[in-house]
Design a protein around this motif. Structure first.
Motif, PDB file in Angstrom:
ATOM      1  N   GLY A  21       0.796  -1.221   0.000  1.00 51.38           N
ATOM      2  CA  GLY A  21       0.000   0.000   0.000  1.00 51.38           C
ATOM      3  C   GLY A  21       0.831   1.274   0.000  1.00 51.38           C
ATOM      4  O   GLY A  21       0.268   2.370   0.001  1.00 51.38           O
ATOM      5  N   ARG A  22       2.161   1.131   0.012  1.00 52.10           N
ATOM      6  CA  ARG A  22       2.998   2.313   0.164  1.00 52.10           C
ATOM      7  C   ARG A  22       3.626   2.696  -1.182  1.00 52.10           C
ATOM      8  O   ARG A  22       4.005   1.830  -1.968  1.00 52.10           O
ATOM      9  N   TYR A  23       3.727   4.002  -1.439  1.00 51.52           N
ATOM     10  CA  TYR A  23       4.367   4.479  -2.664  1.00 51.52           C
ATOM     11  C   TYR A  23       5.839   4.717  -2.377  1.00 51.52           C
ATOM     12  O   TYR A  23       6.188   5.497  -1.492  1.00 51.52           O
ATOM     13  N   TYR A  24       6.718   4.044  -3.128  1.00 53.40           N
ATOM     14  CA  TYR A  24       8.145   4.125  -2.839  1.00 53.40           C
ATOM     15  C   TYR A  24       8.884   5.135  -3.717  1.00 53.40           C
ATOM     16  O   TYR A  24      10.078   5.309  -3.574  1.00 53.40           O
ATOM     17  N   GLY A  25       8.149   5.763  -4.648  1.00 52.42           N
ATOM     18  CA  GLY A  25       8.793   6.755  -5.515  1.00 52.42           C
ATOM     19  C   GLY A  25       9.013   8.075  -4.803  1.00 52.42           C
ATOM     20  O   GLY A  25       8.832   8.190  -3.580  1.00 52.42           O
TER      21      GLY A  25
END
Lengths: 107, 275
Positions: A21-25
Motif C-alpha cells: 500500500g505504500r508508494y516508494y517513488g
C-alpha cells in the motif's frame, strides 16, 4: 515491464519489509494540498501509463485493506464500504440503461 | 516413503503437528527441506537487510496491524474524507456537498427514481435496523466476535502453542540427555568404587580364610599334644598301680592286715580310756 515485480524504487535496505500500500517513488504534493491553480501542472506530472494506473489502483486497494480489512477485529465497516463502492460502480455501469426511466423530458 | 514415515517426518505432517517439529526430525540427507540452521541463517540475513544501517525508520516505519478500522462517519464513510473538506469548506462542508450532490443528481435526474433506486435506501435502512436493534445487534456482534476468536485460535494461537509445547518437550528431553551425560562420569566412579569394594571384600575374605586355617592347624597341634600327654599320664598311672599291686605278696598282705587290726585295737582302747 515491471509486472509481478517489486517497484523499481523499492530498496529493502532502506524501506524495510515491502508494503503493497505504500508508494516508494519520490513523493509529490498530496492531492488534498494542491492549489486549484496548480492542479493542471499536478495532473501533468502524473504517470499515465497502464502500469502506473494499475499500480495506483493496487496501492489504493492495499492501503484501504490494511487500514480497514486486515485489522485485528474486522467489523462491518469494510464490507459496508465495499457495498458503497459496488453501488457506485453499478450506478455508472447501468447509467445508460437507467436514464431511459427519467420522468421529466426537460431539466 | 516408509522410512520417512518411521522417522516421524511424514507422520507429523499427516497428524498436523507444527512444521517446526517436522524440521527437527527431517534427516540431513533430505536436501530439499531447509534445515534448522538454514532457517536461522535466512532469518539473520533478512534481519541484516531489513534492520541494517541504511534503514530509514523515520520515513518508512515498520508496518503494524491496527486493532480496528480507521474512524468513520455515518457508519461507513471514512472520517479522513470529512477532514479533507474541513480546511476548504468548514465543518458542514462535506454534509452540504453530499446533500447538494444528491439533490443535484436527483433534480437533473442523473440519479433516476426508478425501481432500482429503492434498493439503496432499503439496504442501508435494513443494515441500520439490524445493527441498532437491541435484540439482534449484540447477538450478531457476539457471534462474529466468537467466530473471529475461534479463527484466531485455529490459525495463530493453537499452532504457536503446539510448536512451543513441542519445542519445550524437545528442550526437556535434551536437558535430560545432558543430565545423563553428566551422570556418566559418576557412573564410572561408582563402578570403580564398586570394584574396589569387591577387591577389599575378597582380600578380607582371604585374610579370614588364612586366619581360620592357621587356627585350625594350631588347634590340631594343641589337641595332639594334649592327647599325647593324657595318654602318657594314664599309661604311667596304670603301670605304677599294676606293678605295685603285683609286688604285694600274701605275707605283706597278712602283715598289713595285722597292723591294721593293731591300730584299730589301739584306737578302741584310747576311746574307752577317754570315755
Amino acid at each position: 515491464m515491471s509486472y509481478g515485480r517489486y517497484p523499481r524504487e523499492y530498496n529493502p535496505k532502506v524501506h524495510g519489509p515491502y508494503m503493497p500500500g505504500r508508494y516508494y517513488g519520490k513523493p509529490d504534493t498530496p492531492f488534498g494540498q494542491v492549489k486549484l491553480g496548480d492542479l493542471g501542472a499536478w495532473i501533468g506530472r502524473r504517470n499515465k501509463g497502464v502500469d502506473s494506473i494499475w499500480g495506483s489502483i493496487h496501492r489504493g486497494y492495499w492501503r484501504w485493506a490494511s487500514k480497514n480489512l486486515h485489522v485485528r477485529t474486522t467489523g462491518f465497516v469494510p464490507f459496508g464500504q465495499a457495498c458503497m463502492a459496488l453501488s457506485a460502480f453499478y450506478f455508472v455501469l447501468m447509467y445508460g440503461e437507467r436514464k431511459y426511466h427519467r420522468h421529466c423530458k426537460y431539466h | 516413503m516408509l522410512s520417512a514415515f518411521r522417522t516421524g517426518a511424514l507422520r507429523s505432517i499427516v497428524q498436523g503437528h507444527g512444521t517446526f517439529k517436522v524440521l527437527s526430525v527431517v534427516p540431513a540427507r533430505n536436501a530439499s527441506a531447509p534445515s534448522k540452521q538454514d532457517r536461522i541463517d535466512t532469518w539473520d540475513y533478512v534481519n541484516s537487510v531489513y534492520f541494517g544501517p541504511e534503514r530509514d525508520m523515520k520515513n518508512f516505519p515498520h508496518p503494524t496491524q491496527p486493532a480496528q478500522h480507521e474512524p468513520v462517519r455515518m457508519g461507513v464513510l471514512p472520517a479522513s474524507w470529512f477532514e479533507f473538506f474541513y480546511p476548504k469548506t468548514g465543518v458542514t462542508g462535506p454534509y452540504v456537498f453530499l446533500g447538494g450532490m444528491t439533490l443535484w443528481m436527483m433534480s437533473k435526474e442523473i440519479m433516476v427514481v426508478d425501481h432500482y433506486f429503492w434498493e439503496f435506501p432499503a439496504f442501508w435502512a435494513m443494515v441500520y435496523w439490524v445493527s441498532t436493534s437491541p435484540k439482534m445487534g449484540p447477538k450478531l456482534k457476539q457471534y462474529i466476535s466468537d467466530k473471529i476468536e475461534m479463527r484466531k485460535n485455529i490459525l495463530y494461537e493453537r499452532p504457536l502453542a503446539k510448536m512451543r509445547d513441542a519445542e519445550e518437550k524437545n528442550i526437556s528431553n535434551l536437558q535430560r540427555l545432558l543430565e545423563e551425560c553428566e551422570t556418566a562420569s559418576f557412573v564410572n566412579q561408582a563402578k570403580k568404587e564398586g570394584v574396589e569394594l569387591q577387591l577389599e571384600a575378597a582380600y578380607r575374605q582371604r585374610l579370614n580364610t588364612a586366619f581360620q586355617e592357621v587356627k585350625k592347624r594350631l588347634d590340631y597341634e594343641v589337641e595332639i599334644t594334649n592327647v599325647k600327654r593324657k595318654f602318657e599320664q594314664d599309661h604311667m598311672v596304670n603301670w605304677i598301680v599294676s606293678s605295685v599291686t603285683k609286688s604285694i605278696t600274701p605275707q605283706q598282705e597278712k602283715e598289713s592286715i595285722q597292723s591294721c587290726i593293731q591300730t584299730l585295737k589301739q584306737l578302741a582302747s584310747k576311746q574307752t580310756a577317754a570315755a
